[in-house]
Design a protein around this motif. Structure first.
Motif, short mmCIF file in Angstrom:
data_model
loop_
_atom_site.label_atom_id
_atom_site.label_comp_id
_atom_site.label_asym_id
_atom_site.label_seq_id
_atom_site.Cartn_x
_atom_site.Cartn_y
_atom_site.Cartn_z
N PRO A 63 1.22 7.75 -8.85
CA PRO A 63 -0.07 9.65 -9.71
C PRO A 63 -1.47 9.17 -9.41
CG PRO A 63 1.66 9.63 -10.90
CD PRO A 63 1.99 8.01 -10.22
N ASN A 64 -1.81 8.13 -9.89
CA ASN A 64 -2.65 7.62 -10.36
C ASN A 64 -3.82 7.20 -8.82
OD1 ASN A 64 -3.21 8.73 -13.27
ND2 ASN A 64 -3.12 6.53 -13.28
N TRP A 65 -2.88 6.95 -7.68
CA TRP A 65 -3.63 6.20 -6.58
C TRP A 65 -3.05 7.09 -5.54
CZ3 TRP A 65 -0.98 0.91 -6.38
CH2 TRP A 65 -1.28 -0.29 -7.33
N LYS A 66 -2.30 8.13 -5.61
CA LYS A 66 -1.72 9.08 -4.76
C LYS A 66 -3.12 9.57 -3.97
CE LYS A 66 -1.10 13.44 -6.20
NZ LYS A 66 -0.24 15.07 -6.54
N GLU B 250 -0.71 -0.67 5.20
CA GLU B 250 0.73 0.54 4.96
C GLU B 250 2.17 0.28 3.45
OE1 GLU B 250 2.46 0.27 8.99
OE2 GLU B 250 1.01 0.71 10.41
N ILE B 251 2.03 -1.18 3.61
CA ILE B 251 2.81 -0.83 2.62
C ILE B 251 2.33 -0.85 1.51
CG2 ILE B 251 4.54 -2.71 1.27
CD1 ILE B 251 4.40 -4.34 4.21
N ILE B 252 0.88 -1.23 0.60
CA ILE B 252 0.22 -1.41 -0.14
C ILE B 252 -0.07 0.06 -0.03
CG2 ILE B 252 -2.29 -1.27 -1.66
CD1 ILE B 252 -2.26 -4.19 -0.78
N LEU B 253 -0.69 1.23 0.72
CA LEU B 253 -0.95 2.30 0.27
C LEU B 253 0.85 3.39 1.05
CD1 LEU B 253 -4.26 2.77 3.15
CD2 LEU B 253 -4.29 2.81 0.75
N GLY B 254 1.18 3.08 1.33
CA GLY B 254 2.69 3.62 0.90
C GLY B 254 2.69 4.24 -0.20
N ILE B 255 2.79 2.47 -1.12
CA ILE B 255 3.18 2.43 -1.88
C ILE B 255 2.09 3.69 -3.17
CG2 ILE B 255 3.59 1.08 -4.48
CD1 ILE B 255 4.77 -1.34 -2.13
N GLY B 256 0.75 2.96 -2.55
CA GLY B 256 -0.01 4.12 -3.12
C GLY B 256 0.11 5.42 -3.27
N VAL C 198 0.07 13.43 5.05
CA VAL C 198 -0.23 12.67 4.02
C VAL C 198 -1.21 14.06 3.78
CG1 VAL C 198 -2.38 10.98 3.44
CG2 VAL C 198 -0.40 10.39 5.15
N TYR C 199 -2.33 14.47 4.00
CA TYR C 199 -3.27 15.79 3.94
C TYR C 199 -2.47 16.12 2.38
CZ TYR C 199 -6.56 19.15 2.54
OH TYR C 199 -7.54 19.82 2.05
N LEU C 200 -1.36 17.00 3.41
CA LEU C 200 -0.16 18.62 2.68
C LEU C 200 0.32 17.78 1.37
CD1 LEU C 200 0.48 20.75 5.33
CD2 LEU C 200 -1.55 20.57 3.76
N SER C 201 0.61 16.27 1.14
CA SER C 201 1.49 16.16 0.41
C SER C 201 0.86 14.76 -0.36
CB SER C 201 2.65 15.31 0.78
OG SER C 201 2.81 13.60 1.55
N SER C 202 -0.24 14.89 -0.38
CA SER C 202 -0.78 14.29 -1.51
C SER C 202 -2.16 15.19 -2.01
CB SER C 202 -1.48 12.60 -1.00
OG SER C 202 -0.05 11.48 -0.76
N ILE C 203 -3.23 15.09 -0.59
CA ILE C 203 -4.78 15.39 -1.36
C ILE C 203 -4.22 16.84 -2.07
CG2 ILE C 203 -6.77 16.14 -1.13
CD1 ILE C 203 -6.20 13.69 0.80
N CYS D 129 6.02 6.92 2.68
CA CYS D 129 6.32 5.52 1.94
C CYS D 129 7.06 4.29 2.82
CB CYS D 129 6.00 5.42 0.51
SG CYS D 129 6.53 4.12 0.07
N ALA D 130 8.07 5.07 3.11
CA ALA D 130 9.18 4.57 4.15
C ALA D 130 8.75 4.65 5.17
CB ALA D 130 10.48 5.92 4.13
N MET D 131 8.32 5.87 6.04
CA MET D 131 7.90 5.57 7.26
C MET D 131 6.31 4.23 7.56
SD MET D 131 5.45 6.14 9.64
CE MET D 131 4.38 7.55 8.66
N LEU D 132 5.97 4.32 6.18
CA LEU D 132 4.53 2.97 6.43
C LEU D 132 5.56 1.73 6.21
CD1 LEU D 132 2.22 5.31 4.41
CD2 LEU D 132 1.70 3.97 6.74
N CYS D 133 6.50 1.65 5.33
CA CYS D 133 7.10 0.19 5.22
C CYS D 133 8.23 0.12 6.31
CB CYS D 133 8.10 0.06 4.14
SG CYS D 133 6.82 0.96 2.58
N PHE D 134 8.84 1.12 7.47
CA PHE D 134 9.16 0.51 9.10
C PHE D 134 7.91 -0.04 9.35
CE2 PHE D 134 10.37 2.52 12.90
CZ PHE D 134 11.40 1.08 13.01
#
Length: 150
Positions: free
Chosen positions: A85-88, A75-81, A143-148, A36-41
């Motif tokens: 939990p319901n959006w990840k 990028e910001i929206i998806l990073g926050i997503g 992203v795959y390993l940390s979220s899916i 999320c931080a990297m995407l916001c950056f």
């Protein structure tokens, strides 16, 4: 290189902050926070270096400036997503597709030697791809390993 540094530094810091706050390690959450931080950056670059980023797109693409702004917001929206939990899982799948779609723009920019910060054609060129392609793959796996997966 900067996005990778942001990703890794925030990841390590997040591990320790989470440990301090929760008395346990949560590497998966730390990985999502770091992404999320990297995407916001990187999204900031869409607004700070708009001209250079438009140069990364082939001439056939219309509405380049608007597309750069739009992808910055995405990028910001998806990073926050990733942190909701319901959006990840949805955010993660969209991000994976997003990263795959971005790869041709990075290849095009490398061929044209675009320096997005200076908005010139004197960037790193094809040697940049030796770093960028594996980095893009790292982002996808991250992203795959940390979220899916977990």
């Amino acid at each position: 290189m900067k996005p990778l540094v942001i990703l890794l530094v925030v990841f390590v810091l997040s591990i320790f902050v989470i440990r301090f706050l929760n008395q346990k390690y949560d590497v998966v959450l730390a990985a999502r926070i770091a992404m999320c931080a990297m995407l916001c950056f990187t999204a900031i670059g869409h607004f700070a270096f708009t001209k250079g980023m438009t140069m990364m797109l082939p001439p056939i693409i219309p509405f380049k400036t608007e597309l750069i702004y739009f992808t910055g917001v995405v990028e910001i929206i998806l990073g926050i997503g990733l942190l909701v939990p319901n959006w990840k899982i949805y955010s993660a799948w969209i991000l994976i597709v997003f990263f795959v779609i971005l790869l041709p723009a990075n290849i095009y920019a490398a061929i044209k030697q675009v320096d997005l910060q200076k908005a010139t054609f004197d960037g790193y060129g094809l040697s940049y791809l030796w770093f960028r392609v594996p980095l893009q793959l790292l982002f996808i796996v991250w992203v795959y390993l940390s979220s899916i997966r977990f």
